[in-house]
Design a protein around this motif. Sequence first.
Motif, PDB file in Angstrom:
ATOM      1  N   CYS A 795     -77.973  32.061   4.601  1.00 30.46           N
ATOM      2  CA  CYS A 795     -77.173  30.839   4.567  1.00 30.46           C
ATOM      3  C   CYS A 795     -75.843  31.116   5.244  1.00 30.46           C
ATOM      4  CB  CYS A 795     -76.956  30.390   3.122  1.00 30.46           C
ATOM      5  SG  CYS A 795     -75.918  28.922   3.022  1.00 30.46           S
ATOM      6  N   ILE A 796     -75.622  30.422   6.365  1.00 31.55           N
ATOM      7  CA  ILE A 796     -74.378  30.634   7.110  1.00 31.55           C
ATOM      8  C   ILE A 796     -73.427  29.479   6.831  1.00 31.55           C
ATOM      9  CG2 ILE A 796     -73.380  30.775   9.431  1.00 31.55           C
ATOM     10  CD1 ILE A 796     -76.564  31.789   9.899  1.00 31.55           C
ATOM     11  N   VAL A 797     -72.235  29.821   6.373  1.00 30.99           N
ATOM     12  CA  VAL A 797     -71.239  28.787   6.106  1.00 30.99           C
ATOM     13  C   VAL A 797     -70.059  28.971   7.051  1.00 30.99           C
ATOM     14  CG1 VAL A 797     -69.640  27.831   4.408  1.00 30.99           C
ATOM     15  CG2 VAL A 797     -71.889  28.630   3.679  1.00 30.99           C
ATOM     16  N   VAL A 798     -69.797  27.963   7.857  1.00 34.31           N
ATOM     17  CA  VAL A 798     -68.587  27.962   8.688  1.00 34.31           C
ATOM     18  C   VAL A 798     -67.611  27.012   8.027  1.00 34.31           C
ATOM     19  CG1 VAL A 798     -67.639  27.544  10.973  1.00 34.31           C
ATOM     20  CG2 VAL A 798     -69.996  28.302  10.736  1.00 34.31           C
ATOM     21  N   PRO A 799     -66.517  27.560   7.466  1.00 36.48           N
ATOM     22  CA  PRO A 799     -65.592  26.733   6.695  1.00 36.48           C
ATOM     23  C   PRO A 799     -65.166  25.475   7.439  1.00 36.48           C
ATOM     24  CG  PRO A 799     -64.952  29.039   6.595  1.00 36.48           C
ATOM     25  CD  PRO A 799     -66.074  28.943   7.564  1.00 36.48           C
ATOM     26  N   LYS A 800     -65.228  24.366   6.748  1.00 36.46           N
ATOM     27  CA  LYS A 800     -64.812  23.054   7.263  1.00 36.46           C
ATOM     28  C   LYS A 800     -65.652  22.551   8.422  1.00 36.46           C
ATOM     29  CE  LYS A 800     -60.068  23.180   5.709  1.00 36.46           C
ATOM     30  NZ  LYS A 800     -58.656  23.285   6.066  1.00 36.46           N
ATOM     31  N   ARG A 801     -66.769  23.224   8.707  1.00 35.44           N
ATOM     32  CA  ARG A 801     -67.570  22.816   9.856  1.00 35.44           C
ATOM     33  C   ARG A 801     -69.016  22.537   9.468  1.00 35.44           C
ATOM     34  NH1 ARG A 801     -65.277  21.460  14.193  1.00 35.44           N
ATOM     35  NH2 ARG A 801     -63.103  21.815  13.717  1.00 35.44           N
ATOM     36  N   LEU A 802     -69.730  23.615   9.166  1.00 34.26           N
ATOM     37  CA  LEU A 802     -71.155  23.393   8.914  1.00 34.26           C
ATOM     38  C   LEU A 802     -71.770  24.459   8.019  1.00 34.26           C
ATOM     39  CD1 LEU A 802     -72.850  25.581  10.744  1.00 34.26           C
ATOM     40  CD2 LEU A 802     -72.501  23.943  12.542  1.00 34.26           C
TER      41      LEU A 802
END
Length: 808
Positions: A795-802
């Motif tokens: 699970c990849i989390v890009v803060p404030k993006r996706l």
Amino acid sequence: MNMKEVERKWQARWEKAGFNRFEEKSDKPKKYVLEMFSYPSGAKLHIGHWYNYGPADSYARFKRMQGYNVFQPIGFDAFGLPAENYAIKTGVHPKDSTEKNIETMEGQLRAMGAMFDWSAEVKTCVPEYYKWTQWMFLQLYKKGLAYRKEAPVNWCPSCSTVLANEQVIDGACERCGTTVVRKNLTQWFFKITEYAEELLSGLEELDWPEKTKLMQKNWIGRSTGCEIEFDCDSGDKIKVFTTRCDTVFGVSYVVLAPEHPLARKIATEECRAAVEAYIEQASKANEIDRLSTAREKTGVFTGAYCTNPVNGKKVPVWLADYVLYSYGTGAVMAVPAHDERDFAFATKYGLPIVKVIENVEGETELPYTQDGIMVGSVDFDGLSGEEARDEVANHIAKIGKGGKKVNYRLRDWLVSRQRYWGAPIPIIYCPVCGTVPVPEKDLPVELPYDVEFRPDGKSPLAKHEKFMHTVCPVCGGEATRDPDTLDTFVCSSWYYLRYADAQNDRAPFDRNKVDRLLPVDTYVGGAEHACMHLLYARFLTKALRDMGYLDFDEPFKRLVHQGVILGPDGNRMSKSHGNIVSPDEYVEEYGSDAFRLYLMFGFSYTEGGPWSDDGIKAIARFLDRIEKTVLKIKNYPSSEGSYGAEEKALDYARHYAIGRVTRDLEGFSFNTAVARLMELLNAICKYDALPEKNCAFLKSVVKDFLLLLAPCAPHFAEELWDQTGGKGFIFEQPYPVEDPAKLVLDETEYAVQVNSKIVCKAMIPSGASGEEIEALVRALPEVIQRAEGKTVRKCIVVPKRLVNLIVG
RNA sequence: GCCGCUGUGGCGGAAUUGGCAGACGCGCGGGACUUAGAAUCCCGUGGGAGACCGUGCAGGUUCAAAUCCUGUCGGCGGCACCA
């Protein structure tokens, strides 16, 4: 709003308040914002001027609101050929046409409403200025940086006059199309080559476009190599320069440029006639022939031989005009196996081709010009590349036949012009004392008015008896003046220093004033000056520094090039294309602010592009909407209201705009800055349409909006500031500052991906951790549908993006 | 020939530097107001019925490419026999 009236009103008020001036007594930090001064060739400002000065002025105003003491001067680069050519054609004296043009342009520049400090105006053609241009020349002369030598110049046989390099288009005269020939004349030069190394290394620290730095770097053309001495049988020594000393065992002949002093000297009896003929022919070669690299190489054998110092082999000495006298030593060792030019020449004249470098990977096809392994080079065999060159150069130094050497392509700057409309060269020739500089107390050497400037092959000033005839300052005997004038680039290489102290009549500038204002913080102008003006100015700054007149190394810390506005057809605007668009009608119809704003919005500033007025109405509409909205909100009661979700959203829009506009203006990204202003206006209108609103809050947003807008539409914003009860000038207000706290939202919209494909959007609370976000996303129906029964791998989390969920 | 920059809707141009392509605007379509038009305001607008396809073209790296890598084609600029 009646823009014409509004413009006049505020221009007069700013002027009266001395608002545009640099504040002499102020402890605010200074900011020297400079646009390249203009050449008054036509009578009117064209779109290029507007595009340079309008947006750059917005930058200057922005800096002023940020609390800087801004200095933004203006002037005219008033000497030069077009005025003189115009005079030859029409009979109107250059001084008269230039003065008239300047007057018109001054009026237009004032009407533009830019924040120019007119008290520092400079015109290079007035004696009060060129006196100091001449003074610069004298200082360089004293320092040994100005010298005279015979040099080939461009000569148009039809106009019977010398042409500047810029006037030679593809080897022909720009005016009549006649092929230009070379002619030797004794000329003044500035020794810019003395600064080659520093001009190169200094580039690194400059905040300039990389493209421009690279152009200067290539122009300076540093190359490291080796100088090698070949002894002639006659006892003369021929020095050659090479970057490939690893090929020295493959030398099969040596070539001198036809102008080389040894050319005649070493020629044998049998070859003398042919050598003389060749030298004669080479000197007559015209520019077109010289420019052609495709043309077949020519040369002649001198009959002489010299010895290759590394192997004692005797090789013939030739003359050929593919060797340039002005570069390196004017002589070359020829290695046909590893140089394309030598290969072509050797093939034509049946000279030996000896392979001494082997291609490591695959066949060695000759000429092989890449790096490779040395062969047939005794002790050096097996070495390659940099290491090989190092060893060979050391060996040559050890045997006393030369050694490592750095060469530059940069040539000294030829500053003599056989022209009238320029600053006379302050030199006197005395039959007894020789070359004598005009004493500083006798400056300026004034340019006489009554001169016959129609070209007839001589400098116009040479025919002016009264000007030419003078007395020697040393012995008092009869003497003559130098009849030439200085290249106008000399005038423009120091004007940015003069601005700091434009009225000074005792010195070019006061050291304290220059130290206070310089270097220029931001310089804005066209990219076409990359290797001329911008290089000359750097040179002169360094020379003045070394003479103790300054103490900084570089004149322009930051440089920005505006792009070029082309004609609607995509070609450069020109009379011959018939595609010239004048700014005047647009300024007349929409006002100077709207025109400036459109230039800022419609193009990417550094790119420019074809002119189109499609968007100018949109800008007018934008300004109208602002006016209506601002004046409507002004009449609302100033009551406080609640601060809820709607207010929070508008506050976000405000601070987002503040941050972005600030960064965009800083980076000369004017089109996006204007876009952000439009967005903020849209947000304001949207809020204003709500049935319940917090009027005091709304008014504070509108106020910030006007402040943000002010640098880009100065008269317009000033007027609305005034009409909404603002105190003083709007430009005395501080520029709004972004409040990061207002940019923190309760939740942010994320794009949700499953296996890198977007499946939906989701609102996610701002404080959520990575695990929480993953859990939230996995509960979404769109995700469940696609991930059911599969394992989540990642699970990849890009803060404030996706969020990207990898399942499988 | 060498060096550099550049290529994104019908158009001008954005994209936090590897993270929702097409911000903002023009143009276009629809609607409101109007006797009517102009002006103004609101809605829509990359392509495709669709699954999907889309940043000059062909590959590659990556969970993810307009963005990085390799090759290739077009446009612009500079230098041009610099040894």
